[in-house]
Scaffold this active site. Structure first.
Site, mmCIF file in Angstrom:
data_model
loop_
_atom_site.group_PDB
_atom_site.id
_atom_site.type_symbol
_atom_site.label_atom_id
_atom_site.label_comp_id
_atom_site.label_asym_id
_atom_site.label_seq_id
_atom_site.Cartn_x
_atom_site.Cartn_y
_atom_site.Cartn_z
ATOM 1 N N ASN A 280 13.471 -11.449 24.570
ATOM 2 C CA ASN A 280 13.625 -9.989 24.568
ATOM 3 C C ASN A 280 12.697 -9.463 25.656
ATOM 4 O O ASN A 280 11.508 -9.764 25.668
ATOM 5 C CB ASN A 280 13.223 -9.402 23.202
ATOM 6 N N GLY A 281 13.248 -8.708 26.605
ATOM 7 C CA GLY A 281 12.419 -8.163 27.684
ATOM 8 C C GLY A 281 13.129 -8.357 29.022
ATOM 9 O O GLY A 281 14.313 -8.677 29.074
ATOM 10 N N HIS B 66 22.872 31.058 36.244
ATOM 11 C CA HIS B 66 22.396 30.700 37.597
ATOM 12 C C HIS B 66 23.148 29.490 38.131
ATOM 13 O O HIS B 66 22.549 28.573 38.682
ATOM 14 C CB HIS B 66 20.885 30.443 37.541
ATOM 15 N N GLU C 198 25.496 10.705 22.441
ATOM 16 C CA GLU C 198 25.258 9.286 22.127
ATOM 17 C C GLU C 198 26.188 8.744 21.057
ATOM 18 O O GLU C 198 26.426 7.540 21.037
ATOM 19 C CB GLU C 198 23.800 9.033 21.787
ATOM 20 N N ARG D 212 18.769 -3.374 17.292
ATOM 21 C CA ARG D 212 18.061 -3.537 18.568
ATOM 22 C C ARG D 212 18.996 -3.960 19.698
ATOM 23 O O ARG D 212 18.595 -4.071 20.852
ATOM 24 C CB ARG D 212 16.944 -4.577 18.422
ATOM 25 N N GLU E 3 18.315 18.462 22.052
ATOM 26 C CA GLU E 3 18.481 17.384 21.058
ATOM 27 C C GLU E 3 19.919 17.344 20.563
ATOM 28 O O GLU E 3 20.501 16.264 20.414
ATOM 29 C CB GLU E 3 17.515 17.588 19.897
ATOM 30 N N CYS F 226 16.361 -6.412 22.446
ATOM 31 C CA CYS F 226 17.150 -7.428 21.744
ATOM 32 C C CYS F 226 16.391 -7.758 20.464
ATOM 33 O O CYS F 226 15.248 -7.378 20.297
ATOM 34 C CB CYS F 226 17.257 -8.684 22.593
ATOM 35 N N LYS G 137 18.508 0.609 19.356
ATOM 36 C CA LYS G 137 17.603 1.500 18.631
ATOM 37 C C LYS G 137 16.213 1.548 19.250
ATOM 38 O O LYS G 137 15.584 2.592 19.290
ATOM 39 C CB LYS G 137 17.483 1.017 17.180
ATOM 40 N N LYS H 125 22.469 14.089 20.751
ATOM 41 C CA LYS H 125 23.135 13.555 19.554
ATOM 42 C C LYS H 125 24.636 13.461 19.786
ATOM 43 O O LYS H 125 25.275 12.461 19.484
ATOM 44 C CB LYS H 125 22.893 14.463 18.339
ATOM 45 N N TRP I 276 21.043 -6.948 23.696
ATOM 46 C CA TRP I 276 21.429 -5.727 24.400
ATOM 47 C C TRP I 276 21.301 -6.116 25.871
ATOM 48 O O TRP I 276 20.195 -6.370 26.372
ATOM 49 C CB TRP I 276 20.490 -4.567 24.062
HETATM 50 C C1 AGP Z 1 17.765 9.030 19.813
HETATM 51 O O1 AGP Z 1 18.889 9.300 19.003
HETATM 52 C C2 AGP Z 1 17.914 7.782 20.625
HETATM 53 N N1 AGP Z 1 18.278 6.673 19.832
HETATM 54 C C3 AGP Z 1 16.762 7.533 21.563
HETATM 55 O O2 AGP Z 1 16.734 8.624 22.449
HETATM 56 C C4 AGP Z 1 15.351 7.406 20.935
HETATM 57 O O3 AGP Z 1 14.941 8.635 20.391
HETATM 58 C C5 AGP Z 1 14.375 7.012 22.048
HETATM 59 O O4 AGP Z 1 14.775 5.759 22.547
HETATM 60 C C6 AGP Z 1 12.917 6.950 21.584
HETATM 61 O O5 AGP Z 1 12.765 5.950 20.621
HETATM 62 P P1 AGP Z 1 11.353 5.867 19.834
HETATM 63 O O6 AGP Z 1 11.203 7.154 19.077
HETATM 64 O O7 AGP Z 1 11.489 4.678 18.957
HETATM 65 O O8 AGP Z 1 10.270 5.709 20.875
#
Ligand code: AGP
Length: 608
Positions: free
Chosen positions: A98-99, A504, A488, A27, A481, A2, A603, A485, A74
């Site tokens: 936050n937490g 397999h 998400e 966040r 990756e 958050c 994020k 992408k 969040w």
């Molecule tokens: C990637 O597009 C995501 N937003 C997420 O997987 C991100 O890479 C992951 O949370 C790691 O974040 P960081 O690099 O800030 O540790």
């Protein structure tokens, strides 16, 4: 995950808090709220939804206020709603958090027995009630905070307004970040610098257990037992122009993909001298000479960069490299030895699992190198050595340019290590540098500019329910990756598989027109990749390939070929990354998705 901001000073707190929350929305963005001191008593406004909705509600605040706290959420406990939005208030105080307070149920039960009732489903409301309870007894904010946090288990960054202490805000943190800021216009507490960088460039990162108190005229810092301590201020040198999306780009993700050539160039130049990697002022030479095994741990996109780093390190230096997601690594009781080092990769530098993995390695005395992109992060503060990448702020939740600069740092680190281990010569190193130079000077931009085939492929994917990505060696890491992408930001389910693995079992899912994206850049595997493509093609798959422009053997069996400039294989991950990021981007755009703030995401994942 958050965002928190608090302010006390001479300016209108409401405006500063809204401005700060908008910078922190990456966040978390499912609800928002704030409490500001007004003449009579503190006024709290909350809303489900985005900060913009809070701003619209706050327009009705008649009078100016000069102190307040704000929060963008969040959801961890309780659905996104106005009731569950922060601040959580009692008759004596308001709290934003936050937490995760892991033992909130026990505390809630105990407080209920003391006659307290609850209106929300959140752990934060329990924290607010406990601080209320202890403040009623101690009549001292700092003492009440110390007593309460002694009962908490889990992670927290808390900002608290005590109604009987006007124009003051108190804060405490454990495992979730809080930064103090000071300027002529007043004092700040926030989850990260971006929340107040328009007003203050002097900051201090609070340490776990510390308590802070801001007022219009003063900032105080206390140890975890309430003794005053000196604040050692830092200067924030990073300009936050990254926050102002230019008129050229419709969102941050497209802006940040377009920034990749410059981001890679800045990172390359910051980590090299005369085209040779230069880590000597970051990492002791002896450490690289004696290391026998490397552990890389990270989350999400940073983890995929770590996998690519494994390829670079093992290929060039022949040092074994183990890569694991931080959430698994920290609980796996990893086997470590005296000549090991660990590399923690994190764009935000605040990811809870990555920070926990770092602390585990520190406890074992394993040297910790971090690769971070954000300024003043917890992971940087707690690492032995930090390789800072130069992507600038990455705002879009989907990580793009951060991946590119992470693999830049990893490739240069692998080169430095290989030279130290006498596996490659400085001349060979220079050749790799020249390839990286070509990549950021031309190749990445070429992929970004010639995006017709990517848009055509995006049209196909936007009609699909299930997509497969395949590749071999480092291409399989880029496939993983690419799958992340796409998932998400488009919400299309997709899977990534090493190409040889598909037959397999998973190949049973291939139907007529199932899209399979084959990433094939390594000539060593072109024959094998062609066979794997034929295997799925014969079962009706629609083939989209990502391959070098001269890879006819692959293009011949592809329905759409996304081509990248021919180069040395070590640098193909840079251009492949741009291609798969744009593929996800254009697909999401066709589908009308909220590209910078996808549903359910944030994020910086600062909770477990
Ligand atoms: C990637 O597009 C995501 N937003 C997420 O997987 C991100 O890479 C992951 O949370 C790691 O974040 P960081 O690099 O800030 O540790």
């Amino acid at each position: 995950m958050c965002g928190i901001i608090a302010y006390s000073g001479n300016e209108n707190a409401g405006d500063i808090i809204i401005n700060g929350l908008q910078a922190l929305e990456y966040r978390g963005y499912d609800s928002a709220g704030m409490t500001v001191f007004t003449k009579e008593k503190p006024l709290t406004i909350k809303t489900a939804g985005r900060v913009l909705q809070l701003k619209e509600k706050a327009v009705n605040i008649a009078e100016k206020s000069f102190c307040g706290i704000g929060h963008t959420r969040w959801a961890t406990h309780g659905k996104p709603s106005e009731t569950n939005a922060h601040p959580h208030t009692t008759e004596l105080l308001s709290v934003v958090h936050n937490g995760i307070i892991e033992n909130y149920s026990e505390l809630r039960e105990k407080l209920s027995k003391d006659g307290y009732s609850f209106t929300s489903e959140t752990d934060t409301e329990v924290a607010a009630r406990l601080i209320h309870h202890n403040f009623r007894e101690t009549q001292n904010p700092v003492e009440a905070i110390i007593k309460s946090t002694a009962e908490f288990r889990g992670s927290y960054a808390l900002c608290i307004i005590f109604n009987s202490v006007p124009d003051h805000v108190f804060a405490v943190r454990k495992d979730s970040p809080l930064i103090l800021g000071k300027s002529k216009s007043g004092h700040f507490i926030a989850s990260d610098i971006s929340a107040f960088s328009d007003y203050a460039d002097t900051f201090y990162r609070m340490a776990d257990g510390e308590i802070s108190e801001i007022s219009k005229s003063d900032i105080k810092l206390y140890t975890d037992n309430g003794e005053l301590k000196e604040i050692i201020w830092n200067k924030n040198t990073e300009s936050d122009t990254q926050m102002n999306i230019s008129s050229v780009f419709k969102n941050f993700m497209l802006k940040e993909i377009n920034e990749e050539p410059d981001a890679v160039k800045r990172t390359f130049l910051s980590l090299t001298k005369d085209s040779l990697p230069c880590f000597s002022d970051i990492i002791p030479e002896n450490l690289l000479k004696t290391v026998k095994r490397i552990h890389i741990t990270a989350c999400g996109t940073a983890y995929h960069a770590g996998l690519t780093g494994k390829y670079y390190i093992e290929k060039l230096s022949r040092i074994p490299c183990n890569v694991e997601t931080a959430g698994e690594f920290r609980y796996s009781d990893p086997i470590t030895d005296k000549n090991d080092i660990v590399i923690i990769i994190s764009q935000s530098g605040e990811t809870a699992d990555s920070l926990a993995a770092l602390r585990l390695m520190k406890e074992r005395g394993i040297p910790v190198i971090s690769i971070v992109n954000s300024v003043g992060s917890s992971i940087e503060a707690e690492s032995d050595y930090t390789i800072r990448t130069s992507a600038g702020r990455e705002v879009s939740v989907a990580s793009t340019k951060a991946f590119s600069v992470q693999i830049t740092a990893l490739l240069l680190f692998a080169c430095e290590l290989a030279v130290k281990k006498n596996k490659i010569t400085e001349d060979e190193c220079r050749k790799i540098s020249a390839q990286i130079n070509k990549t950021y000077s031309y190749d990445i931009q070429e992929v970004i500019s010639c995006s017709k085939s990517i848009r055509n492929a995006a049209e196909v994917l936007s009609e699909s329910d299930e997509v497969f990505f395949i590749g071999r060696s480092y291409d399989s890491y880029l496939a993983t990756e690419a799958s992340l992408k796409l998932k998400e930001i488009t919400y299309i389910n997709s899977q990534a598989y090493p190409a040889a693995e598909l037959k397999h079992g998973t190949i049973s899912l291939i139907e007529q027109n199932t899209p399979v994206i084959a990433i094939a850049t390594n000539t060593m595997f072109f024959d094998k990749m062609r066979s794997n493509i034929e295997e799925v093609r014969s079962r009706g798959a629609f083939i989209i390939s990502v391959c070098p422009c001269d890879a006819d053997i692959i293009k011949e069996v592809s329905d759409i070929s996304i081509t990248i400039p021919a180069a040395e294989k070590l640098v193909y991950p840079f251009t492949t990354a741009a291609a798969i990021q744009l593929l996800a981007y254009y697909t999401a755009e066709i589908m009308g998705r909220d590209i910078d703030k996808p549903r359910n995401l944030a994020k910086s994942v600062t909770v477990e």
